[in-house]
Design a protein around this motif. Structure first.
Motif, mmCIF file in Angstrom:
data_model
loop_
_atom_site.group_PDB
_atom_site.id
_atom_site.type_symbol
_atom_site.label_atom_id
_atom_site.label_comp_id
_atom_site.label_asym_id
_atom_site.label_seq_id
_atom_site.Cartn_x
_atom_site.Cartn_y
_atom_site.Cartn_z
ATOM 1 N N ILE A 64 0.905 -1.285 0.011
ATOM 2 C CA ILE A 64 0.195 -0.068 -0.040
ATOM 3 C C ILE A 64 0.912 1.229 0.064
ATOM 4 O O ILE A 64 0.620 2.179 -0.760
ATOM 5 N N GLY A 65 1.891 1.168 0.826
ATOM 6 C CA GLY A 65 2.766 2.416 0.767
ATOM 7 C C GLY A 65 3.081 3.235 -0.514
ATOM 8 O O GLY A 65 2.922 4.303 -0.798
ATOM 9 N N PRO A 66 3.617 2.003 -1.519
ATOM 10 C CA PRO A 66 4.304 2.687 -2.678
ATOM 11 C C PRO A 66 2.932 3.188 -3.637
ATOM 12 O O PRO A 66 3.003 4.079 -4.266
ATOM 13 N N MET A 67 1.785 2.670 -3.403
ATOM 14 C CA MET A 67 0.448 3.002 -4.157
ATOM 15 C C MET A 67 0.121 4.331 -3.613
ATOM 16 O O MET A 67 -0.341 5.143 -4.535
ATOM 17 N N LEU A 68 0.331 4.562 -2.133
ATOM 18 C CA LEU A 68 -0.129 6.013 -1.831
ATOM 19 C C LEU A 68 0.769 7.103 -2.429
ATOM 20 O O LEU A 68 0.394 8.254 -2.661
ATOM 21 N N GLU A 69 2.025 6.572 -2.739
ATOM 22 C CA GLU A 69 3.023 7.493 -3.168
ATOM 23 C C GLU A 69 2.999 7.983 -4.378
ATOM 24 O O GLU A 69 3.444 8.958 -4.808
ATOM 25 N N ARG A 70 2.223 7.182 -5.157
ATOM 26 C CA ARG A 70 2.112 7.615 -6.809
ATOM 27 C C ARG A 70 1.030 7.855 -7.032
ATOM 28 O O ARG A 70 -0.065 7.551 -6.577
ATOM 29 N N LYS A 71 0.969 8.758 -7.931
ATOM 30 C CA LYS A 71 -0.377 9.224 -8.769
ATOM 31 C C LYS A 71 -0.400 8.113 -9.653
ATOM 32 O O LYS A 71 0.671 7.544 -10.119
ATOM 33 N N LYS A 72 -1.400 7.998 -10.335
ATOM 34 C CA LYS A 72 -2.052 6.993 -11.433
ATOM 35 C C LYS A 72 -0.584 6.441 -12.054
ATOM 36 O O LYS A 72 -0.267 7.504 -12.953
ATOM 37 N N VAL A 74 1.773 3.228 -14.224
ATOM 38 C CA VAL A 74 1.883 2.186 -14.702
ATOM 39 C C VAL A 74 1.883 0.943 -13.676
ATOM 40 O O VAL A 74 1.202 -0.181 -13.469
ATOM 41 N N LYS A 75 2.975 1.068 -12.666
ATOM 42 C CA LYS A 75 3.199 0.292 -11.495
ATOM 43 C C LYS A 75 1.977 0.125 -10.732
ATOM 44 O O LYS A 75 1.681 -1.019 -10.306
ATOM 45 N N GLN A 76 1.426 1.230 -10.226
ATOM 46 C CA GLN A 76 -0.021 1.057 -9.496
ATOM 47 C C GLN A 76 -1.157 0.316 -10.215
ATOM 48 O O GLN A 76 -1.596 -0.478 -9.562
ATOM 49 N N GLU A 77 -1.331 0.612 -11.444
ATOM 50 C CA GLU A 77 -2.334 -0.092 -12.454
ATOM 51 C C GLU A 77 -2.006 -1.674 -12.440
ATOM 52 O O GLU A 77 -2.676 -2.394 -12.414
ATOM 53 N N GLN A 78 -0.770 -2.055 -12.351
ATOM 54 C CA GLN A 78 -0.146 -3.512 -12.590
ATOM 55 C C GLN A 78 -0.482 -3.890 -11.063
ATOM 56 O O GLN A 78 -0.720 -5.158 -11.312
ATOM 57 N N THR A 79 -0.048 -3.632 -10.294
ATOM 58 C CA THR A 79 -0.329 -3.970 -8.682
ATOM 59 C C THR A 79 -1.820 -4.233 -8.529
ATOM 60 O O THR A 79 -2.121 -5.544 -8.056
ATOM 61 N N GLN A 83 -3.442 -8.025 -8.446
ATOM 62 C CA GLN A 83 -4.318 -8.277 -7.149
ATOM 63 C C GLN A 83 -5.890 -8.877 -7.724
ATOM 64 O O GLN A 83 -6.206 -9.979 -7.225
ATOM 65 N N PHE A 84 -6.136 -8.159 -8.864
ATOM 66 C CA PHE A 84 -7.461 -8.717 -9.359
ATOM 67 C C PHE A 84 -7.320 -10.216 -9.883
ATOM 68 O O PHE A 84 -8.229 -11.112 -9.725
ATOM 69 N N ASN A 85 -5.912 -10.367 -10.425
ATOM 70 C CA ASN A 85 -5.750 -11.791 -11.035
ATOM 71 C C ASN A 85 -5.678 -13.034 -10.013
ATOM 72 O O ASN A 85 -6.275 -13.856 -9.934
ATOM 73 N N ALA A 86 -4.990 -12.343 -8.850
ATOM 74 C CA ALA A 86 -4.919 -13.250 -7.782
ATOM 75 C C ALA A 86 -6.409 -13.551 -7.069
ATOM 76 O O ALA A 86 -6.683 -14.956 -6.641
ATOM 77 N N LEU A 87 -7.019 -12.607 -6.796
ATOM 78 C CA LEU A 87 -8.685 -12.950 -6.327
ATOM 79 C C LEU A 87 -9.375 -13.852 -7.510
ATOM 80 O O LEU A 87 -10.000 -14.842 -6.925
ATOM 81 N N GLU A 88 -9.328 -13.608 -8.578
ATOM 82 C CA GLU A 88 -9.855 -14.391 -9.632
ATOM 83 C C GLU A 88 -9.442 -15.986 -9.536
ATOM 84 O O GLU A 88 -10.226 -16.803 -9.402
ATOM 85 N N GLN A 89 -8.158 -16.013 -9.166
ATOM 86 C CA GLN A 89 -7.492 -17.479 -9.050
ATOM 87 C C GLN A 89 -8.174 -18.112 -7.935
ATOM 88 O O GLN A 89 -8.719 -19.113 -7.700
#
Length: 172
Positions: A64-72, A74-79, A83-89
């Motif tokens: 979460i820390g790195p997500m908060l420090e970035r504005k939109k 590519v890394k944030q989107e990939q994270t 997570q979406f893919n992990a939840l789907e699995q």
């Protein structure tokens, strides 16, 4: 400005959770009074709401820390995609487990007469779409959450003690 307790109540979480987020570096008070009280302003409230949103997505605290420090980015989107893919699995795995249970429930006499063998159980799991990795993960989850029940289940399949020991060791 809000105290820790007021902030926790405003966000419907525990005071301990607010302090935990501070301890791990996700949330810092706007300032501290001379008596040590933490005070949080609008900026901190917004940050805490972002933290809670990311947690509701199932993101681990350390991501979460790195997500908060970035504005939109590519890394944030990939994270978030990861997570979406992990939840789907995880959902797929749970659906397979449901199918396996339904297959057993459709043949309750197997359990009642103690006729469910390892071979039959593997056949049921494969019929539900499980591969070797899925079955291993199923055992790991069973061992982790209900070790005594896992032992009892393996014994009910008439598996010998040495093989049970191996299965349980691999499940840890």
């Amino acid at each position: 400005m809000l105290t820790v307790t007021q902030l926790a109540k405003a966000c419907n979480i525990s005071r301990t959770t607010v302090l935990y987020y501070e301890r791990v570096g996700l949330l810092q008070p706007a300032n501290r009074s001379d008596n040590g009280y933490r005070w949080y302003g609008e900026k901190e409230v917004a940050r805490l709401k972002s933290i809670l949103s990311y947690r509701s997505f199932g993101l681990p605290v350390q991501e979460i820390g790195p997500m908060l420090e970035r504005k939109k980015t590519v890394k944030q989107e990939q994270t978030l995609r990861n997570q979406f893919n992990a939840l789907e699995q995880e959902i797929q795995t749970l659906r397979q487990q449901q199918k396996a249970i339904l297959m057993v429930l459709e043949e309750p006499e197997l359990l009642e007469k103690n006729q469910l063998t390892k071979a039959r159980w593997v056949e049921i799991m494969r019929g539900a779409g499980f591969n070797e990795e899925d079955m291993t993960n199923w055992h790991k989850q069973f061992e982790k959450t209900e070790p005594d029940a896992h032992q009892e289940f393996l014994e009910s399949l008439n598996i010998d003690a040495d093989e049970i020991k191996i299965i349980r060791l691999k499940s840890r």
